[in-house]
Scaffold this motif. Structure first.
Motif, PDB file in Angstrom:
ATOM      1  N   GLN A  42       0.848  -1.185   0.000  1.00 56.84           N
ATOM      2  CA  GLN A  42       0.000   0.000   0.000  1.00 56.84           C
ATOM      3  C   GLN A  42       0.889   1.242   0.000  1.00 56.84           C
ATOM      4  N   TRP A  43       0.306   2.375  -0.278  1.00 53.91           N
ATOM      5  CA  TRP A  43       1.035   3.633  -0.230  1.00 53.91           C
ATOM      6  C   TRP A  43       1.209   4.031   1.222  1.00 53.91           C
ATOM      7  N   LEU A  44       2.387   4.549   1.536  1.00 53.57           N
ATOM      8  CA  LEU A  44       2.687   4.964   2.903  1.00 53.57           C
ATOM      9  C   LEU A  44       3.216   6.390   2.878  1.00 53.57           C
ATOM     10  N   LEU A  45       2.678   7.213   3.745  1.00 57.64           N
ATOM     11  CA  LEU A  45       3.135   8.588   3.892  1.00 57.64           C
ATOM     12  C   LEU A  45       3.829   8.716   5.240  1.00 57.64           C
ATOM     13  N   ILE A  46       5.044   9.225   5.221  1.00 55.73           N
ATOM     14  CA  ILE A  46       5.786   9.477   6.456  1.00 55.73           C
ATOM     15  C   ILE A  46       5.836  10.987   6.612  1.00 55.73           C
ATOM     16  N   PRO A 119       6.325  21.377   7.193  1.00 56.45           N
ATOM     17  CA  PRO A 119       6.229  19.920   7.228  1.00 56.45           C
ATOM     18  C   PRO A 119       6.822  19.302   5.967  1.00 56.45           C
ATOM     19  N   THR A 120       7.302  18.092   6.115  1.00 58.07           N
ATOM     20  CA  THR A 120       7.775  17.304   4.983  1.00 58.07           C
ATOM     21  C   THR A 120       7.112  15.941   5.053  1.00 58.07           C
ATOM     22  N   THR A 121       6.663  15.476   3.896  1.00 59.85           N
ATOM     23  CA  THR A 121       6.014  14.176   3.814  1.00 59.85           C
ATOM     24  C   THR A 121       6.714  13.344   2.755  1.00 59.85           C
ATOM     25  N   LEU A 122       7.150  12.145   3.154  1.00 63.79           N
ATOM     26  CA  LEU A 122       7.730  11.194   2.210  1.00 63.79           C
ATOM     27  C   LEU A 122       6.615  10.313   1.679  1.00 63.79           C
ATOM     28  N   VAL A 123       6.588  10.122   0.378  1.00 60.64           N
ATOM     29  CA  VAL A 123       5.613   9.237  -0.253  1.00 60.64           C
ATOM     30  C   VAL A 123       6.353   7.956  -0.597  1.00 60.64           C
ATOM     31  N   ILE A 124       5.896   6.855  -0.013  1.00 55.18           N
ATOM     32  CA  ILE A 124       6.543   5.561  -0.210  1.00 55.18           C
ATOM     33  C   ILE A 124       5.596   4.656  -0.984  1.00 55.18           C
ATOM     34  N   SER A 125       6.113   4.092  -2.069  1.00 50.78           N
ATOM     35  CA  SER A 125       5.295   3.254  -2.955  1.00 50.78           C
ATOM     36  C   SER A 125       4.966   1.923  -2.283  1.00 50.78           C
ATOM     37  N   GLN A 133       9.234  13.415  -2.214  1.00 52.84           N
ATOM     38  CA  GLN A 133       9.312  14.161  -0.970  1.00 52.84           C
ATOM     39  C   GLN A 133       8.531  15.450  -1.161  1.00 52.84           C
ATOM     40  N   LEU A 134       7.482  15.621  -0.368  1.00 57.19           N
ATOM     41  CA  LEU A 134       6.611  16.786  -0.481  1.00 57.19           C
ATOM     42  C   LEU A 134       6.898  17.744   0.668  1.00 57.19           C
ATOM     43  N   VAL A 135       7.104  19.007   0.348  1.00 59.62           N
ATOM     44  CA  VAL A 135       7.384  20.016   1.359  1.00 59.62           C
ATOM     45  C   VAL A 135       6.194  20.958   1.445  1.00 59.62           C
ATOM     46  N   PRO A 137       2.380  22.006   3.691  1.00 57.87           N
ATOM     47  CA  PRO A 137       1.172  21.300   4.122  1.00 57.87           C
ATOM     48  C   PRO A 137       0.495  20.597   2.953  1.00 57.87           C
ATOM     49  N   GLN A 138       0.074  19.371   3.203  1.00 56.91           N
ATOM     50  CA  GLN A 138      -0.559  18.550   2.167  1.00 56.91           C
ATOM     51  C   GLN A 138      -2.062  18.451   2.401  1.00 56.91           C
ATOM     52  N   THR A 139      -2.759  18.172   1.315  1.00 58.28           N
ATOM     53  CA  THR A 139      -4.203  17.940   1.364  1.00 58.28           C
ATOM     54  C   THR A 139      -4.477  16.576   0.738  1.00 58.28           C
ATOM     55  N   LEU A 140      -5.697  16.115   0.878  1.00 62.96           N
ATOM     56  CA  LEU A 140      -6.083  14.863   0.248  1.00 62.96           C
ATOM     57  C   LEU A 140      -5.826  14.937  -1.257  1.00 62.96           C
ATOM     58  N   GLU A 141      -6.148  16.074  -1.862  1.00 66.34           N
ATOM     59  CA  GLU A 141      -5.950  16.234  -3.311  1.00 66.34           C
ATOM     60  C   GLU A 141      -4.471  16.225  -3.700  1.00 66.34           C
ATOM     61  N   SER A 142      -3.630  16.920  -2.937  1.00 62.48           N
ATOM     62  CA  SER A 142      -2.201  16.961  -3.285  1.00 62.48           C
ATOM     63  C   SER A 142      -1.562  15.575  -3.138  1.00 62.48           C
ATOM     64  N   ILE A 143      -2.022  14.820  -2.180  1.00 61.08           N
ATOM     65  CA  ILE A 143      -1.499  13.454  -2.002  1.00 61.08           C
ATOM     66  C   ILE A 143      -1.970  12.562  -3.147  1.00 61.08           C
ATOM     67  N   LYS A 144      -3.234  12.690  -3.526  1.00 64.75           N
ATOM     68  CA  LYS A 144      -3.734  11.910  -4.669  1.00 64.75           C
ATOM     69  C   LYS A 144      -2.925  12.212  -5.930  1.00 64.75           C
ATOM     70  N   LEU A 145      -2.625  13.489  -6.154  1.00 62.93           N
ATOM     71  CA  LEU A 145      -1.829  13.888  -7.323  1.00 62.93           C
ATOM     72  C   LEU A 145      -0.415  13.325  -7.256  1.00 62.93           C
TER      73      LEU A 145
END
Length: 151
Positions: A42-46, A119-125, A133-135, A137-145
């Motif tokens: 599954q996708w994992l966000l850190i 904040p920083t969020t790592l997107v793990i496949s 690596q997303l720098v 604040p994230q939203t549901l839409e930005s994570i989906k993209l």
């Protein structure tokens, strides 16, 4: 063999069996084992956050929503690496973080680069690789993209 020798041999065998057991290296802020391999497939966000970081606080409700989505999980890391577990639990409660938060920063053990901006969020496949690596604040839409772009 005396009963004492027998008991010593049993104790030794028990101790040796523990050495080969898979014990988790990480725990969440409430002492529950946290094993990254449980999230494979599954996708994992850190997400790195701090109590003093206004954008971090802003994105927590979005991350809580994301964590309830199918095939996506969120794990948090307190940027300040607070050693006092009670203080960490208080911060998690104060920010209403619903996803698991690492008790200690696992960045070094997992060979990740510690972020310099929050904040920083790592997107793990689903196969366990950091794909983005997303720098900020994230939203549901930005994570989906971000996930769509990484597929």
């Amino acid at each position: 063999m005396t009963i004492l020798h027998f008991r010593i041999v049993l104790l030794l065998l028990f101790c040796l069996s523990l050495i080969g057991c898979n014990r988790p290296d990480f725990y969440d802020s409430y002492g529950k084992p946290l094993d990254i391999t449980d999230y494979q497939g599954q996708w994992l966000l850190i997400n790195y956050w701090a109590i003093w970081c206004t954008p971090c606080i802003k994105e927590i409700p979005e991350l809580n929503k994301i964590d309830t989505q199918a095939n996506v999980s969120v794990l948090g890391i307190n940027f300040d690496n607070i050693e006092n577990i009670t203080e960490l639990q208080q911060q998690v409660a104060q920010l209403k973080i619903a996803f698991p938060v690492f008790k200690q920063d696992p960045t070094a053990q997992l060979n990740w680069t510690r972020p310099q901006v929050l904040p920083t969020t790592l997107v793990i496949s689903p196969n366990g690789k950091v794909v983005k690596q997303l720098v900020g604040p994230q939203t549901l839409e930005s994570i989906k993209l971000a996930i769509a772009a990484a597929q």
